[in-house]
Design an enzyme around this catalytic site. Structure first.
Site, PDB file in Angstrom:
ATOM      1  N   LYS A  48       0.817  -1.212   0.000  1.00  0.00           N
ATOM      2  CA  LYS A  48       0.000   0.000   0.000  1.00  0.00           C
ATOM      3  C   LYS A  48       0.854   1.265   0.000  1.00  0.00           C
ATOM      4  O   LYS A  48       2.051   1.255   0.279  1.00  0.00           O
ATOM      5  CB  LYS A  48      -0.979  -0.026   1.166  1.00  0.00           C
ATOM      6  CG  LYS A  48      -2.141  -0.982   0.887  1.00  0.00           C
ATOM      7  CD  LYS A  48      -3.366  -0.696   1.711  1.00  0.00           C
ATOM      8  CE  LYS A  48      -4.573  -1.435   1.124  1.00  0.00           C
ATOM      9  NZ  LYS A  48      -5.747  -1.333   1.985  1.00  0.00           N
ATOM     10  N   ARG A  81      -4.247  -9.915   4.120  1.00  0.00           N
ATOM     11  CA  ARG A  81      -4.607  -9.846   2.698  1.00  0.00           C
ATOM     12  C   ARG A  81      -3.355  -9.437   1.926  1.00  0.00           C
ATOM     13  O   ARG A  81      -2.824  -8.338   2.148  1.00  0.00           O
ATOM     14  CB  ARG A  81      -5.747  -8.849   2.504  1.00  0.00           C
ATOM     15  CG  ARG A  81      -6.335  -8.797   1.099  1.00  0.00           C
ATOM     16  CD  ARG A  81      -7.560  -7.887   1.089  1.00  0.00           C
ATOM     17  NE  ARG A  81      -8.222  -7.866  -0.213  1.00  0.00           N
ATOM     18  CZ  ARG A  81      -7.948  -6.994  -1.174  1.00  0.00           C
ATOM     19  NH1 ARG A  81      -7.029  -6.052  -0.988  1.00  0.00           N
ATOM     20  NH2 ARG A  81      -8.603  -7.037  -2.326  1.00  0.00           N
TER      21      ARG A  81
END
Length: 299
Positions: A234, A268
């Site tokens: 991210k 995840r």
């Protein structure tokens, strides 16, 4: 400090999700990301084609993923809107083909009740909702089908632009939101043992917000439901380390391991093989599992 002392109190820590059982007091589940979108932030549409998406899901399971998360609509506001029918066309064929060849957990990443219903009928076990069950009808779909749900924090939800998101205290505000949405889920008839929470790193949050959520993750995991963290590659990792997409593996591993120690139980991820090794090592250090080959190097 023992591994047990690091575990938060979790509602129904031993759970059957789909066809697999997990003990979240002593186990971390690895969720692989398969986005059938042309604009996914990490792979930029590499799994948009049906055969590519199915192949990626199968490889993830072969690499050790416990779970495959299949999405057809990205969270970003920088995309053209699509209808529920098109989203169904993207995700249902992947779910059906993957369901036919694996007992791994399958989740559908959607906030739309029509998509969730179609995905469940195709074999999905979980609704992964980055909108926090705010779309009318989606909680009722989950309750009627008896599937698990991931309740995620975001301010605007998928496809909605939020300019300069601000919080007085990001962690307490995210925790309050998750408690409220869990209460909503329970009232809608979703069983407590079907609920998972996700603080939504980088979803309408800047780098400082996501770092603070990670630093104080115990305040989220102590809510009492298994906590999923979606940290992989991210932007908060990229901005912290000044690394572009494709060069964030080490940063991802670091925040994933730290999150496990702070109580996260589902990761995840994009790079399943790296996640499996780092998670298995972390579980062993915490005393939750033994070495796979004890004495192998003592000969």
């Amino acid at each position: 400090m023992s591994g047990e002392q690091l575990s938060p109190e979790i509602t129904s820590p031993v759970r059957r999700i789909g066809r697999r059982e997990f003990d979240f007091e002593r186990q971390v589940a690895i969720m692989a990301i398969v986005n059938r979108t042309p604009n996914s932030f990490h792979d930029q549409g590499q799994t948009y084609a049906l055969d590519s998406a199915v192949a990626a899901a199968k490889k993830a399971v072969d690499d050790g993923a416990d779970w495959v998360d299949i999405g057809g609509f990205a969270f970003s506001a920088a995309q053209a809107p699509i209808g529920a029918a098109e989203e169904i066309e993207r995700v249902v064929p992947v779910i059906a083909e993957v369901r036919a060849v694996t007992d791994a957990v399958i989740s559908v990443d959607t906030h739309r009740p029509e998509v969730a219903q179609a995905a469940i009928e195709a074999g999905a076990d979980v609704i992964n909702d980055t909108n926090g069950l705010r779309e009318p009808g989606i909680a009722e779909v989950a309750a009627a089908a008896g599937v698990s749900v991931v309740v995620t924090h975001s301010l605007g939800g998928p496809g909605r632009r939020v300019f300069r998101p601000s919080y007085a205290d990001v962690v307490s505000e995210v925790a309050d939101f998750l408690r409220e949405r869990v209460a909503f889920a329970l009232k809608a008839g979703i069983a407590p043992e079907k609920i998972i929470i996700d603080p939504g790193h980088d979803l309408n949050k800047n780098t400082f917000h996501s770092l603070e959520l990670t630093r104080r993750l115990e305040e989220i995991t102590s809510i009492g439901y298994p906590t999923l963290v979606a940290l992989s590659n991210k932007d908060f990792i990229g901005e912290t380390l000044d690394r572009p997409q494709g060069q964030r593996k080490e940063g991802t591993i670091a925040v994933n391991v730290l999150s496990i120690v702070k109580g996260a139980r589902i990761l995840r991820v994009h790079d399943v093989a790296a996640a499996v090794d780092s998670v298995r090592m972390t579980e062993a250090v915490l005393g939750w599992r033994g070495p796979l080959a004890p004495g192998h190097n003592l000969a």
